[in-house]
Write an enzyme that holds these catalytic residues in place. Structure first.
Site, short mmCIF file in Angstrom:
data_model
loop_
_atom_site.label_atom_id
_atom_site.label_comp_id
_atom_site.label_asym_id
_atom_site.label_seq_id
_atom_site.Cartn_x
_atom_site.Cartn_y
_atom_site.Cartn_z
NE ARG A 1 -8.19 -8.00 0.51
CZ ARG A 1 -7.55 -7.22 -0.47
NH1 ARG A 1 -6.48 -6.48 -0.40
NH2 ARG A 1 -8.00 -7.29 -1.90
CE LYS B 1 -4.42 -1.76 1.18
NZ LYS B 1 -5.59 -1.92 2.20
N1 HH2 Z 1 -7.68 -3.66 0.90
C1 HH2 Z 1 -7.95 -3.48 -0.57
C2 HH2 Z 1 -9.17 -4.10 -1.04
N2 HH2 Z 1 -9.88 -4.88 -0.21
N3 HH2 Z 1 -10.32 -5.66 2.06
C3 HH2 Z 1 -9.98 -5.56 3.18
N4 HH2 Z 1 -10.77 -6.54 4.18
N5 HH2 Z 1 -9.02 -5.03 3.79
C4 HH2 Z 1 -7.93 -4.13 2.94
O1 HH2 Z 1 -7.16 -3.58 3.40
C5 HH2 Z 1 -8.25 -4.04 1.42
C6 HH2 Z 1 -9.54 -4.76 1.21
C7 HH2 Z 1 -6.84 -2.75 -1.73
O2 HH2 Z 1 -6.07 -3.65 -2.14
P1 HH2 Z 1 -6.29 -4.27 -3.52
O3 HH2 Z 1 -7.37 -5.34 -3.54
O4 HH2 Z 1 -4.68 -4.97 -3.84
O5 HH2 Z 1 -6.20 -3.14 -4.63
P2 HH2 Z 1 -7.50 -2.67 -5.50
O6 HH2 Z 1 -8.68 -1.93 -4.39
O7 HH2 Z 1 -7.13 -1.47 -6.19
O8 HH2 Z 1 -8.18 -3.64 -6.32
#
Ligand code: HH2
Length: 279
Positions: A257, A223
């Protein structure tokens, strides 16, 4: 402490669970476009399970700051074939990362066992009644605002206390909707309506949230706060992600995660060996 998600259950203390990320999106901040094709996403999920992921989190809509909303039809088109195939091909529970009740319902019908709700600050309880109906696990994540607005001007008097209060309030609403405590996981939502300083305060304050008596989940993999502290580009943030994952487990976090499952498994097994005691 037990976590129930349909036919699956996890009993704590136990080694921290790794939730592997499968983003079926063109625009996710770390891996956008790599797994937009269903067959690539399925192969990636199978690989992450083989590396030790205890949960796979499948998402079809990026929630990065400023991300444009995706239609329900498009989100379903992205995630459903992946969930259907992974439900056959892996033995670990599947989590659907969505803000939409209709997507959550279709995913649960296709074999998902957990709803990962980054929009748990919702006011309508329809999604919670769905979680109750299926006996699914539920990740209740804190966000101030929405992905479109959350980084404009996040403000808290005491971020750790306010996030803890939010969890208490959601627990009451979830129970009222028929979701039992055994189904619930709490997540402070790193980067979701938080400045760098808010993220650091939440990471420092994790241990105080253990008193909720529910598993804590943390998503910090690659992040932007890591980039802000170190200058590292998104593809070079694994060391910072691992440092924070080890810290989090030492503070009592139970589920991490991550995009980088093999590396995180190794780092956490060492952390747990050093911590020694049953956690
Ligand atoms: N962060 C993201 C997405 N979903 N869910 C939970 N529970 N906690 C988190 O910190 C969280 C999440 C963002 O990360 P990512 O899925 O890699 O990116 P994007 O939202 O751009 O798909």
């Amino acid at each position: 402490m037990i976590l129930r998600c349909r036919q699956f259950s996890f009993t704590f203390p136990r080694p921290a669970l790794i939730m592997g990320i499968v983003n079926v999106t063109p625009d996710s901040f770390a891996d956008g476009g790599k797994y937009l094709d269903a067959s690539a996403a399925i192969a990636h999920g199978v690989q992450l399970a083989g590396q030790g992921a205890a949960i796979l989190d499948i998402g079809g809509e990026s929630t990065r700051p400023g991300a444009g909303p995706v239609s329900e039809a498009e989100e379903l088109r992205r995630v459903l074939p992946v969930i259907e195939a992974l439900a056959r091909e892996v033995k670990v529970p599947l989590s659907i990362d969505t803000m939409k009740p209709a997507v959550a319902r279709a995913a649960l019908q296709a074999g998902a066992s957990i709803v990962n709700d980054v929009a748990a600050n919702r006011t309508n309880g329809g999604l919670w009644r769905l979680v109750a109906e299926f006996g699914a696990g539920y990740v209740c994540m804190h966000m101030q605002g929405s992905p479109q607005t959350m980084q404009t001007h996040p403000v808290y008097a005491d971020v750790v206390r306010e996030v803890g209060g939010f969890f208490e309030d959601r627990r009451r609403r979830l129970n009222a909707a028929g979701v039992s405590d055994d189904q619930v996981v709490f997540d402070v939502g790193i980067g979701f309506g938080k400045t760098l300083e808010h993220n650091l305060q939440l990471l420092r304050g994790l241990a105080s949230l253990r008193k909720l008596g529910r598993p804590l989940l943390l998503g910090l993999s690659r992040k932007s706060f890591i980039g802000r502290l170190t200058g590292a580009e998104v593809e070079a943030r694994l060391p910072g992600s691992l440092a924070c994952a080890c810290w989090a487990v030492a503070q009592g976090v139970r589920i991490l995660r991550t995009h980088d499952v093999a590396e995180t498994v190794q780092a956490l097994r060492l952390t747990e060996a050093l911590l020694g005691q049953e956690r």
